[in-house]
Design an enzyme around this catalytic site. Sequence first.
Site, PDB file in Angstrom:
ATOM      1  N   GLY A  34    -110.938  21.670   1.158  1.00  0.00           N
ATOM      2  CA  GLY A  34    -109.987  22.893   1.441  1.00  0.00           C
ATOM      3  C   GLY A  34    -109.315  22.935   2.595  1.00  0.00           C
ATOM      4  O   GLY A  34    -108.779  23.776   2.899  1.00  0.00           O
ATOM      5  N   THR A  35    -109.584  21.712   3.427  1.00  0.00           N
ATOM      6  CA  THR A  35    -108.946  21.668   4.764  1.00  0.00           C
ATOM      7  C   THR A  35    -107.304  21.772   4.601  1.00  0.00           C
ATOM      8  O   THR A  35    -106.633  22.426   5.440  1.00  0.00           O
ATOM      9  CB  THR A  35    -109.365  20.705   5.637  1.00  0.00           C
ATOM     10  OG1 THR A  35    -108.880  19.382   5.049  1.00  0.00           O
ATOM     11  CG2 THR A  35    -110.782  20.544   5.737  1.00  0.00           C
ATOM     12  N   ASN A  36    -106.880  21.086   3.612  1.00  0.00           N
ATOM     13  CA  ASN A  36    -105.409  21.573   3.434  1.00  0.00           C
ATOM     14  C   ASN A  36    -105.072  22.705   2.984  1.00  0.00           C
ATOM     15  O   ASN A  36    -103.988  23.209   3.354  1.00  0.00           O
ATOM     16  CB  ASN A  36    -104.898  20.360   2.281  1.00  0.00           C
ATOM     17  CG  ASN A  36    -104.637  19.034   2.929  1.00  0.00           C
ATOM     18  OD1 ASN A  36    -103.654  18.793   3.575  1.00  0.00           O
ATOM     19  ND2 ASN A  36    -105.543  17.981   2.701  1.00  0.00           N
ATOM     20  N   MET A 113    -108.771  16.812  -7.735  1.00  0.00           N
ATOM     21  CA  MET A 113    -109.269  15.418  -8.206  1.00  0.00           C
ATOM     22  C   MET A 113    -109.508  15.393  -9.824  1.00  0.00           C
ATOM     23  O   MET A 113    -110.309  14.567 -10.261  1.00  0.00           O
ATOM     24  CB  MET A 113    -110.592  15.165  -7.525  1.00  0.00           C
ATOM     25  CG  MET A 113    -110.619  15.198  -6.103  1.00  0.00           C
ATOM     26  SD  MET A 113    -109.205  14.412  -5.285  1.00  0.00           S
ATOM     27  CE  MET A 113    -109.872  12.960  -5.112  1.00  0.00           C
ATOM     28  N   ARG A 114    -108.648  16.086 -10.667  1.00  0.00           N
ATOM     29  CA  ARG A 114    -108.469  15.851 -12.031  1.00  0.00           C
ATOM     30  C   ARG A 114    -107.097  15.425 -12.314  1.00  0.00           C
ATOM     31  O   ARG A 114    -106.206  15.727 -11.758  1.00  0.00           O
ATOM     32  CB  ARG A 114    -108.667  17.269 -12.699  1.00  0.00           C
ATOM     33  CG  ARG A 114    -109.992  17.797 -12.459  1.00  0.00           C
ATOM     34  CD  ARG A 114    -111.377  17.438 -12.483  1.00  0.00           C
ATOM     35  NE  ARG A 114    -111.648  16.741 -13.977  1.00  0.00           N
ATOM     36  CZ  ARG A 114    -112.450  16.079 -14.183  1.00  0.00           C
ATOM     37  NH1 ARG A 114    -113.210  15.492 -13.140  1.00  0.00           N
ATOM     38  NH2 ARG A 114    -112.509  15.517 -15.539  1.00  0.00           N
ATOM     39  N   ILE A 115    -106.837  14.459 -13.450  1.00  0.00           N
ATOM     40  CA  ILE A 115    -105.950  14.167 -13.930  1.00  0.00           C
ATOM     41  C   ILE A 115    -105.178  15.365 -14.805  1.00  0.00           C
ATOM     42  O   ILE A 115    -105.856  16.034 -15.527  1.00  0.00           O
ATOM     43  CB  ILE A 115    -106.032  12.829 -14.948  1.00  0.00           C
ATOM     44  CG1 ILE A 115    -106.658  11.876 -14.173  1.00  0.00           C
ATOM     45  CG2 ILE A 115    -104.812  12.642 -15.926  1.00  0.00           C
ATOM     46  CD1 ILE A 115    -107.218  10.652 -15.143  1.00  0.00           C
ATOM     47  N   ILE A 116    -103.797  15.325 -14.455  1.00  0.00           N
ATOM     48  CA  ILE A 116    -103.284  16.738 -15.167  1.00  0.00           C
ATOM     49  C   ILE A 116    -102.472  16.176 -16.347  1.00  0.00           C
ATOM     50  O   ILE A 116    -102.230  14.857 -16.595  1.00  0.00           O
ATOM     51  CB  ILE A 116    -102.385  17.184 -14.161  1.00  0.00           C
ATOM     52  CG1 ILE A 116    -101.178  16.251 -13.515  1.00  0.00           C
ATOM     53  CG2 ILE A 116    -102.867  17.954 -13.110  1.00  0.00           C
ATOM     54  CD1 ILE A 116    -100.296  17.037 -12.856  1.00  0.00           C
ATOM     55  N   ASN A 130     -98.280  17.500  -5.111  1.00  0.00           N
ATOM     56  CA  ASN A 130     -99.485  16.609  -4.654  1.00  0.00           C
ATOM     57  C   ASN A 130     -99.389  15.992  -3.380  1.00  0.00           C
ATOM     58  O   ASN A 130     -98.610  15.521  -3.123  1.00  0.00           O
ATOM     59  CB  ASN A 130     -99.661  15.673  -5.887  1.00  0.00           C
ATOM     60  CG  ASN A 130    -101.113  15.178  -5.576  1.00  0.00           C
ATOM     61  OD1 ASN A 130    -102.218  15.593  -5.562  1.00  0.00           O
ATOM     62  ND2 ASN A 130    -101.179  13.605  -5.915  1.00  0.00           N
ATOM     63  N   HIS A 132    -101.558  13.016  -1.312  1.00  0.00           N
ATOM     64  CA  HIS A 132    -102.471  12.039  -1.390  1.00  0.00           C
ATOM     65  C   HIS A 132    -102.579  11.132  -0.012  1.00  0.00           C
ATOM     66  O   HIS A 132    -101.632  10.852   0.621  1.00  0.00           O
ATOM     67  CB  HIS A 132    -101.845  10.910  -2.644  1.00  0.00           C
ATOM     68  CG  HIS A 132    -102.460   9.959  -2.710  1.00  0.00           C
ATOM     69  ND1 HIS A 132    -103.814   9.919  -3.442  1.00  0.00           N
ATOM     70  CD2 HIS A 132    -102.671   8.463  -2.534  1.00  0.00           C
ATOM     71  CE1 HIS A 132    -104.310   8.669  -3.795  1.00  0.00           C
ATOM     72  NE2 HIS A 132    -103.681   7.761  -3.153  1.00  0.00           N
TER      73      HIS A 132
HETATM   74  C1  GAR Z   1    -107.170  15.019   1.137  1.00  0.00           C
HETATM   75  O1  GAR Z   1    -107.096  13.961   1.952  1.00  0.00           O
HETATM   76  C2  GAR Z   1    -106.007  14.668  -0.155  1.00  0.00           C
HETATM   77  O2  GAR Z   1    -105.018  13.834   0.289  1.00  0.00           O
HETATM   78  C3  GAR Z   1    -107.034  13.936  -1.037  1.00  0.00           C
HETATM   79  O3  GAR Z   1    -108.131  14.602  -1.033  1.00  0.00           O
HETATM   80  C4  GAR Z   1    -108.508  15.243   0.081  1.00  0.00           C
HETATM   81  C5  GAR Z   1    -108.788  16.685   0.205  1.00  0.00           C
HETATM   82  O4  GAR Z   1    -109.172  17.160   1.335  1.00  0.00           O
HETATM   83  N1  GAR Z   1    -106.253  13.607  -2.253  1.00  0.00           N
HETATM   84  C6  GAR Z   1    -106.401  12.706  -3.152  1.00  0.00           C
HETATM   85  O5  GAR Z   1    -107.008  11.924  -3.010  1.00  0.00           O
HETATM   86  C7  GAR Z   1    -105.613  12.808  -4.496  1.00  0.00           C
HETATM   87  N2  GAR Z   1    -105.684  11.457  -5.163  1.00  0.00           N
HETATM   88  P1  GAR Z   1    -109.187  18.657   1.543  1.00  0.00           P
HETATM   89  O6  GAR Z   1    -110.057  19.404   0.614  1.00  0.00           O
HETATM   90  O7  GAR Z   1    -109.859  18.787   2.820  1.00  0.00           O
HETATM   91  O8  GAR Z   1    -108.060  19.271   1.433  1.00  0.00           O
END
Ligand code: GAR
Length: 212
Positions: A34-36, A113-116, A130, A132
Amino acid sequence: MTNQLPSFISPQCSPEELQLDQTLKLGVMASGSGTNFEALAQAIADKRLNAQIQVVIYNNPDAKVQQRAQRWNIPTVLINHRHYKKNREGLDQKIVEVLKQHEVEWVIMAGWMRIITPVLLNAFPNHVLNIHPSLLPSFKGVNGVEQALAAGVKVTGCTVHIASLEVDSGPIVMQAAVPILPDDTPDTLHARIQVQEHLIFPMAIALAAKKY
Ligand code: GAR
């Protein structure tokens, strides 16, 4: 070291260009750390993004995002995909229900990380974003960082895009390029990519809201 490396964000937008007249109502979906999510909460607190996070939906009971959201006093809802075996539509139906209950306008997949399915996309047309950890369309799917290292590319990065049915596909809103260093490991590279993710995600949300 992180800050001394060159990076490149496109498109370049001034704060004025990203100014929003209305406060966006966001619903964040996250599977892990959840840093994003936290970068978005911070951008909102700093008034870099005119938005409000209405709810955080997470699917793994021990996902750290839950504690982060709690610290920001943002409601969290666990929707455990394991209770929806072989029924992605059923999972998305529940997600849509919760998002609507919280009056969400924009769905933000921040490490979801689930397919929607069309159930989610049709409920929020062009309003699911999203992030990535690669320069799409390269290195889609899980392990985008590892895939870039294995391919031997010298530059990778991160992408914010409007979500579509195909995984990690759909109109690109914003990208940041990140150089790969000779001694990079998945962890060191991902850490530098995440610095850029945290920068571009709030800007990309504002940009998308202006356009769609
Ligand atoms: C992020 O780096 C994001 O780009 C990736 O998961 C991480 C979540 O980090 N997403 C994917 O790979 C989607 N295909 P976070 O939990 O620290 O935000």
